[in-house]
Design a protein around this motif. Structure first.
Motif, PDB file in Angstrom:
ATOM      1  N   UNK A  81       0.820  -1.216   0.000  1.00 18.17           N
ATOM      2  CA  UNK A  81       0.000   0.000   0.000  1.00 18.17           C
ATOM      3  C   UNK A  81       0.852   1.263   0.000  1.00 18.17           C
ATOM      4  N   UNK A  82       0.377   2.269  -0.734  1.00 21.01           N
ATOM      5  CA  UNK A  82       1.160   3.488  -0.931  1.00 21.01           C
ATOM      6  C   UNK A  82       1.418   4.244   0.365  1.00 21.01           C
ATOM      7  N   UNK A  83       0.579   4.039   1.378  1.00 21.52           N
ATOM      8  CA  UNK A  83       0.764   4.786   2.617  1.00 21.52           C
ATOM      9  C   UNK A  83       1.822   4.169   3.532  1.00 21.52           C
ATOM     10  N   UNK A  84       2.285   2.948   3.228  1.00 17.11           N
ATOM     11  CA  UNK A  84       3.320   2.324   4.062  1.00 17.11           C
ATOM     12  C   UNK A  84       4.653   3.045   3.874  1.00 17.11           C
ATOM     13  N   UNK A  85       5.275   3.405   4.969  1.00 16.65           N
ATOM     14  CA  UNK A  85       6.577   4.072   4.921  1.00 16.65           C
ATOM     15  C   UNK A  85       7.715   3.126   5.283  1.00 16.65           C
ATOM     16  N   UNK A 575     -21.586  10.742  -5.228  1.00 18.28           N
ATOM     17  CA  UNK A 575     -20.241  10.892  -5.770  1.00 18.28           C
ATOM     18  C   UNK A 575     -19.217  10.435  -4.730  1.00 18.28           C
ATOM     19  N   UNK A 576     -18.227   9.647  -5.162  1.00 18.37           N
ATOM     20  CA  UNK A 576     -17.272   9.060  -4.230  1.00 18.37           C
ATOM     21  C   UNK A 576     -16.522  10.120  -3.438  1.00 18.37           C
ATOM     22  N   UNK A 577     -16.342  11.324  -4.015  1.00 19.40           N
ATOM     23  CA  UNK A 577     -15.627  12.376  -3.284  1.00 19.40           C
ATOM     24  C   UNK A 577     -16.473  12.967  -2.160  1.00 19.40           C
ATOM     25  N   UNK A 578     -17.800  12.757  -2.213  1.00 19.91           N
ATOM     26  CA  UNK A 578     -18.636  13.210  -1.103  1.00 19.91           C
ATOM     27  C   UNK A 578     -18.723  12.163  -0.007  1.00 19.91           C
ATOM     28  N   UNK A 579     -18.295  10.954  -0.312  1.00 23.10           N
ATOM     29  CA  UNK A 579     -18.244   9.884   0.694  1.00 23.10           C
ATOM     30  C   UNK A 579     -16.868   9.817   1.333  1.00 23.10           C
ATOM     31  N   UNK A 580     -15.826   9.972   0.517  1.00 21.29           N
ATOM     32  CA  UNK A 580     -14.442   9.933   1.000  1.00 21.29           C
ATOM     33  C   UNK A 580     -13.831  11.319   0.799  1.00 21.29           C
ATOM     34  N   UNK A 581     -13.657  12.027   1.903  1.00 19.68           N
ATOM     35  CA  UNK A 581     -13.433  13.458   1.864  1.00 19.68           C
ATOM     36  C   UNK A 581     -12.030  13.856   1.436  1.00 19.68           C
ATOM     37  N   UNK A 582     -11.084  12.897   1.441  1.00 24.72           N
ATOM     38  CA  UNK A 582      -9.718  13.238   1.047  1.00 24.72           C
ATOM     39  C   UNK A 582      -9.290  12.569  -0.252  1.00 24.72           C
ATOM     40  N   UNK A 583     -10.224  11.928  -0.947  1.00 23.54           N
ATOM     41  CA  UNK A 583      -9.875  11.324  -2.234  1.00 23.54           C
ATOM     42  C   UNK A 583      -9.431  12.401  -3.217  1.00 23.54           C
ATOM     43  N   UNK A 584     -10.166  13.509  -3.283  1.00 16.86           N
ATOM     44  CA  UNK A 584      -9.805  14.585  -4.209  1.00 16.86           C
ATOM     45  C   UNK A 584      -8.440  15.161  -3.865  1.00 16.86           C
ATOM     46  N   UNK A 585      -8.181  15.345  -2.584  1.00 13.51           N
ATOM     47  CA  UNK A 585      -6.876  15.866  -2.151  1.00 13.51           C
ATOM     48  C   UNK A 585      -5.758  14.929  -2.585  1.00 13.51           C
ATOM     49  N   UNK A 586      -5.972  13.638  -2.418  1.00 10.64           N
ATOM     50  CA  UNK A 586      -4.998  12.624  -2.849  1.00 10.64           C
ATOM     51  C   UNK A 586      -4.738  12.717  -4.341  1.00 10.64           C
ATOM     52  N   UNK A 587      -5.811  12.792  -5.134  1.00  7.44           N
ATOM     53  CA  UNK A 587      -5.660  12.817  -6.590  1.00  7.44           C
ATOM     54  C   UNK A 587      -4.990  14.100  -7.065  1.00  7.44           C
ATOM     55  N   UNK A 588      -5.420  15.232  -6.520  1.00 12.30           N
ATOM     56  CA  UNK A 588      -4.869  16.520  -6.964  1.00 12.30           C
ATOM     57  C   UNK A 588      -3.422  16.710  -6.526  1.00 12.30           C
ATOM     58  N   UNK A 596      -3.770   7.306   2.226  1.00 10.45           N
ATOM     59  CA  UNK A 596      -4.634   6.393   2.977  1.00 10.45           C
ATOM     60  C   UNK A 596      -6.067   6.912   3.029  1.00 10.45           C
ATOM     61  N   UNK A 597      -6.511   7.630   2.018  1.00 13.00           N
ATOM     62  CA  UNK A 597      -7.819   8.291   2.013  1.00 13.00           C
ATOM     63  C   UNK A 597      -8.980   7.333   2.247  1.00 13.00           C
ATOM     64  N   UNK A 598      -8.801   6.050   1.927  1.00 13.22           N
ATOM     65  CA  UNK A 598      -9.876   5.062   2.032  1.00 13.22           C
ATOM     66  C   UNK A 598      -9.860   4.322   3.369  1.00 13.22           C
ATOM     67  N   UNK A 599      -8.909   4.642   4.228  1.00 10.25           N
ATOM     68  CA  UNK A 599      -8.806   3.997   5.535  1.00 10.25           C
ATOM     69  C   UNK A 599      -9.855   4.602   6.466  1.00 10.25           C
ATOM     70  N   UNK A 600     -10.371   3.797   7.375  1.00  6.10           N
ATOM     71  CA  UNK A 600     -11.430   4.253   8.269  1.00  6.10           C
ATOM     72  C   UNK A 600     -10.861   5.082   9.415  1.00  6.10           C
ATOM     73  N   UNK A 601     -10.255   6.208   9.068  1.00  5.40           N
ATOM     74  CA  UNK A 601      -9.728   7.127  10.070  1.00  5.40           C
ATOM     75  C   UNK A 601     -10.772   8.186  10.410  1.00  5.40           C
ATOM     76  N   UNK A 602     -10.666   8.758  11.576  1.00  7.25           N
ATOM     77  CA  UNK A 602     -11.604   9.790  12.004  1.00  7.25           C
ATOM     78  C   UNK A 602     -11.569  10.968  11.042  1.00  7.25           C
ATOM     79  N   UNK A 603     -12.743  11.397  10.578  1.00  5.21           N
ATOM     80  CA  UNK A 603     -12.848  12.551   9.701  1.00  5.21           C
ATOM     81  C   UNK A 603     -12.596  12.276   8.240  1.00  5.21           C
ATOM     82  N   UNK A 604     -12.320  11.021   7.878  1.00  8.23           N
ATOM     83  CA  UNK A 604     -11.988  10.702   6.494  1.00  8.23           C
ATOM     84  C   UNK A 604     -13.216  10.515   5.610  1.00  8.23           C
TER      85      UNK A 604
END
Length: 613
Positions: A81-85, A575-588, A596-604
């Motif tokens: 996964x891309x979020x793994x460091x 629209x998926x961007x209204x369900x996952x609030x940081x998908x657009x930020x990730x793409x842009x 990790x925009x799809x992870x069940x984190x608080x506020x995501x």
């Protein structure tokens, strides 16, 4: 489970070009939409033994392989996964470098085939924090191998304190099992043989089946008592080797600890003495092999991932005879062998990891859909089984059709990324076919393809038992049980490696409206040989096959996406961007921010736009 999102048909206001949500995005042409990277690992001075590549927190296992020759090199590609460091190479935390991670093992580093944990009897213990998943209202079981080196009152494994249960040792009465009941009384039984022989391995199992508590020693029932009461669900931690790190410390060796929310049978207890649990068994809630060899983390091999913190206890190569044996003679000890009684199989290698991934599609291609990514939603996992020589034996794929929020049916399949394994070396079974537009070869692959191609189903509506469509996307509408399809791929034996298969780069696709020439793939994934190229460049599609550009709009938006873990897809028309609030930020951000925009984190996410039933 993770899933793929696939686009759908002419449903819902999907052909208007009003800039809103996903349709308003304009992302870089270099953006891949990949939620994971295929990382090349180039490892040097690898010690003999079992090599494990897992996530930095050791909760996800990505690869397992056996290294026969000490100080050898090993190259492998693994999807991470891309979020793994960071990544864990056995017990060594290593920073991830993309796309190539190189690492040289220290010359002093060795991999034992098996370890136990040594406790000093005064301060050593292992602590697993309590979670809501660790509740046993009706039944429970505790197992462990122990080698006591002192006669003293001690806890071996305990869930809770005075209000808990588990396995222990009494100064005079020896081994015992206990539980705490809903009537606020304890039930404790001893093995009846007094003090155990020191410096000797014993297999212990304490079982409560809802009415009777049992204590087994070396597979033999030593004592039982009828109690018939519910258990108390305490909110305390799990302790190994002590009573919560405060008292009753165990002196000696402990290995292969497991806890369960079922009552194990006598047959299961006996079988586990010679073949260790894998963590995939029904009812298992925690499993600690203690085979890390170093570090302060005791990894839980069960799906629960209740990793423990080691305080003081040391790794020891002294293990019970049963755990160091090799029942099938393939050179892999039972404790590492996922198939200890089958010399042709040794390891399970899961992709995208030990958990599922998810594919989601939009199916109005070449026109834009409404970007709710629920036209076909497929949870998936591949298990590539290898032998002791790290050669592929078979690959078992599980696909769970979760939703089909479309007005016309689609087929679903995948293609291998290359032709390293010829079609003649593969035999496929398990496809779920209802119509006549798919032709399979005698070995189960799709005919007429230049790369091995597997059709999972030719009609998602029929597979989900609803010919009307719009399945499991409308809140309040009837819910249809997801359809599980299992595909088995067998290979010419002792010939191909996981790198040859390259399942991390598999090419999934849907077939729109049962029209074999009309496919939708992940962005920049090429169509199969049976796709019609006439659709490219029409509608909103901006594919340029000569440049390797496929299935993207002029704004570089996709019709499908691959998530490498559980994904709760949007409800109908959301629209998926209204369900996952940081998908657009990730793409842009070209994948830099919120990978990790799809992870069940608080506020995501906005739960009101996610489908529930």
């Amino acid at each position: 489970m993770a899933c793929l999102l696939l686009a759908s048909s002419c449903k819902k206001k999907s052909e208007d070009n009003t800039p809103s949500g996903m349709r308003s995005l304009k992302v870089s042409s270099s953006f891949t939409w990949n939620t994971a990277d295929n990382i090349e690992f180039r490892l040097y001075n690898v010690p003999a033994g079992v090599l494990r590549i897992s996530s930095g927190d050791e909760s996800k296992l990505y690869l397992k392989a056996f290294i026969e020759n000490a100080n050898s090199g090993y190259d492998v590609s693994v999807a991470i996964p891309a979020y793994e460091k960071n990544i864990m190479l056995n017990s060594i935390l290593v920073p991830l470098n993309r796309p190539l991670t190189e690492y040289t093992f220290p010359s002093s580093k060795t991999i034992s085939v098996n370890y136990s944990m040594s406790f000093n009897g005064t301060t050593d213990w292992i602590n697993m924090p309590n979670t809501t998943g660790l509740s046993f209202p009706n039944k429970c079981s505790f197992e462990a191998w122990v080698k006591p080196t002192a006669q003293q009152t001690a806890k071996i494994v305990e869930k809770g304190d005075w209000d808990g249960g588990g396995l222990g040792q009494d100064l005079y009465k020896g081994f015992q099992a206990s539980i705490y009941l809903g009537n606020y009384t304890s039930a404790l039984i001893n093995w009846g043989a007094g003090q155990p022989t020191l410096n000797t391995w014993y297999h212990l199992a304490g079982v409560y089946d809802g009415s009777t508590i049992y204590l087994y020693v070396n597979g033999v029932l030593k004592n039982s008592a009828a109690v018939g009461s519910a258990l108390v669900n305490n909110g305390r931690n799990i302790s190994i080797g002590s009573d919560a790190g405060a008292q009753k410390f165990f002196k000696g060796l402990i290995d292969e600890v497991s806890i369960w929310n079922i009552g194990l049978t006598a047959q299961q207890v006996t079988a586990s003495m010679s073949v260790p649990w894998t963590g995939a068994e029904t009812g298992i809630k925690g499993l600690w092999h203690f085979n890390e060899g170093s570090g302060t983390t005791a990894t839980d091999a069960s799906p629960s991932h209740y990793n423990g913190t080691i305080t003081g206890a040391l790794y020891n190569t002294d293990v019970s005879y049963a755990l160091s044996s090799d029942s099938d003679g393939d050179g892999v000890p039972n404790s590492y062998d996922d198939y200890p009684n089958d010399p042709t199989r040794a390891y399970n290698n899961f992709f995208p990891a030990s958990s599922y991934g998810c594919l989601a599609f939009e199916d109005l291609w070449p026109n834009q859909g409404d970007y709710d990514f629920n036209d076909l939603v497929v949870s998936y996992r591949f298990n590539t089984i290898t032998n002791a020589q790290n050669k592929i034996v078979e690959c078992d794929a599980t696909f769970i059709l979760l939703a089909a929020g479309a007005s016309f049916p689609s087929g679903f399949g995948f293609q291998y990324s290359n032709s390293n394994i010829p079609s003649t070396s593969i035999t496929v079974s398990g496809s779920s076919l209802f119509n006549s537009y798919i032709t399979l070869t005698t070995n189960g692959l799709e005919a007429g393809q230049n790369k091995p191609t597997v059709i999972v189903t030719d009609n998602d509506f029929r597979a989900l038992n609803n010919p009307a469509g719009m399945i499991n996307t409308v809140i309040g509408a009837p819910y249809f049980t997801p359809d599980t399809i299992r595909i088995t791929m067998l290979f010419t034996q002792n010939t191909y490696t996981m790198s040859d298969l390259d399942i991390g780069n598999f090419n999934p696709f849907i077939i729109l409206n049962l029209n074999r020439g009309k496919e939708v793939h992940l962005p920049d994934h090429a169509p199969t040989a049976l796709a019609s190229l006439s659709w490219f460049g029409t509608g909103n599609d901006s594919s340029i096959p000569a440049q390797g550009r496929y299935y993207k709009t002029s704004n570089n938006l996709p019709w499908a996406i691959n998530i490498y873990q559980n994904f709760n897809y949007p409800k109908e028309s959301a629209d998926v961007t209204t369900a996952y609030l940081y998908l657009a930020t990730w793409a842009l951000s070209n994948g830099v921010s919120y990978s990790d925009w799809y992870v069940n984190n608080s506020g995501y996410c906005n739960a009101s736009n996610i489908y529930t039933h």
